[in-house]
Design a protein around this motif. Structure first.
Motif: not given
Length: 430
Positions: A403-427
């Protein structure tokens, strides 16, 4: 056809597929429809409007059709006041009670439309007047109307276990208006790039940058970011960067389980996660006991916060939460070891704590936890932005299917995603 009613749909009903779904619902359930009015928005930013008469062979079939249409955002064209009945006993709702969607909802009461507070799926709607109970009196900031006697009236959702004898519970679908969030064709809508769906084929780096921008913009507006994290975040090597996001002020609330907190603290104490050395990826002798040693030491200290104050916990996500006053809820499971003293082991109490978190969140980031993601998703209104990341496609699709139709999903390794996200957020935030 012996029974007919007229319903209306408006908004981006063509782009979102709402109109097509409505037609399908009527035909699949054995009904018919006749379009009375159809105004088409001819530009991307324009909405459309459809008024149609729905028919069925009998009232029971028509009610079933109208129920499904209502869940899809089609509302009766000739509304009357919502029907309410008193709950016969604690935790018992009247037969035929209205079960909520997660979309913005209003009820018609005494001729006026009242917004329903704390919208959440699979709940009852209770109508309250300030004179009925001091406990039910509206607090500052609540949206209320007044009945014919001048008494303030409010409508809000209640889970079934919170129902009390005498509560005025809304029944049937009449006098209820549901408005799913618009999904325009382009990025001009309230979700921008967040248009729902899941794919492993999307360009992950560009999407991560867009998630980072959404996170930064949420903070710039003074809104709240909720992170729902599973143990895999630590096990896959994303712990340091999630801790960095907490430290830099991009996480306002954390929702997790006993396993996540234990893995996180174990890594700081022993350099392992569930017994695996995070540097060498090997299993040291007695490493499999580290998680239970960790729990024992935190219990000895009296909890996570005392363990931070005593210097036992000196790094990690839980450390940064304590140091930066980020509230967290650790919900227990039947599988938990220990558990940590901070873990809420009563399921109903944990659910209510998660519900309070969900009501504060404006953007939710779900990281590699199927059951926790679905649990939090069930408490969220459809207007809350949700990003779900997991290496297993079933996690993301189950969240959407639930029922959470508003969600977007990313099928990827969370160990790769979180570091990339943190770098992008800080930048992005600099």
């Amino acid at each position: 056809m012996n029974a007919t009613r007229t319903v209306e749909l408006d908004g981006h009903i063509i782009d979102s597929g709402a109109m097509q779904r409505a037609f399908g619902i009527v035909m699949d359930l054995g009904g018919t429809f006749e379009i009375e009015t159809f105004d088409v928005g001819r530009r991307k930013e324009e909405t459309s409007y459809c008024r149609m008469e729905v028919g069925a062979d009998d009232e029971e079939t028509l009610r079933e059709i109208l129920h499904e249409l209502h869940q899809n955002g089609a509302n009766l064209a000739d509304p009357v006041d919502a029907r309410v009945e008193p709950a016969p006993a604690d935790q018992v709702v009247p037969a035929g009670f209205y079960s909520t969607t997660n979309h913005p909802t209003e009820i018609r009461y005494d001729g006026e439309w009242i917004p329903v507070e704390h919208v959440e799926m699979d709940c009852a709607i209770v109508v309250e007047q300030s004179s009925t109970s001091n406990q039910n009196s509206p607090s500052s900031g609540d949206v209320v109307e007044e009945d014919g006697d001048g008494e303030p009236v409010r409508a809000r959702t209640k889970v079934l276990n919170a129902i009390r004898e005498g509560d005025l519970v809304v029944t049937d679908e009449v006098g209820i208006r549901v408005k799913p969030p618009d999904r325009p064709r382009d990025a001009s809508g309230p979700f921008g790039f967040m248009q729902g769906g899941v794919s492993a084929e999307r360009p992950s780096e560009s999407l991560i940058e867009e998630v980072a921008e959404a996170l930064v913009e949420t903070k710039e507006r003074g809104e709240s970011v909720l992170v729902v994290a599973g143990p895999a975040v630590i096990h896959a090597g994303g712990g340091d960067d999630l801790a960095r996001l907490v430290r830099e002020g991009y996480v306002d609330i954390l929702s997790a389980g006993n396993g996540f907190a234990t893995h996180d603290i174990e890594r700081g104490l022993y350099g392992t996660s569930l017994g695996m050395d995070m540097e060498t990826m090997e299993h040291p002798r007695k490493g499999h006991k580290h998680h239970i040693y960790t729990i024992s030491e935190v219990i000895r200290a009296g909890g996570i916060e005392p363990a931070v104050e005593d210097g036992l916990i000196a790094e990690g996500v839980m450390y940064e939460c304590v140091e930066n006053d980020v509230p967290y809820v650790l919900a227990g499971s039947i599988r938990d070891d220990g558990p940590l003293p901070d873990t809420i082991t009563d399921a109903v109490e944990a659910q209510e704590a998660i519900r309070e978190q969900a009501r504060e969140a404006d953007l939710v980031l779900m990281l590699s936890t199927l059951l926790h993601s679905v649990a939090v998703g069930n408490c969220l209104p459809s207007t809350t932005k949700v990003v779900c990341v997991d290496i297993n496609p079933a996690t993301v699709t189950q969240l959407l299917d639930r029922g959470s139709s508003q969600a977007i999903g990313m099928v990827t390794d969370v160990g790769t995603f979180v570091p990339l996200l943190a770098d992008a957020v800080v930048e992005t935030g600099e």
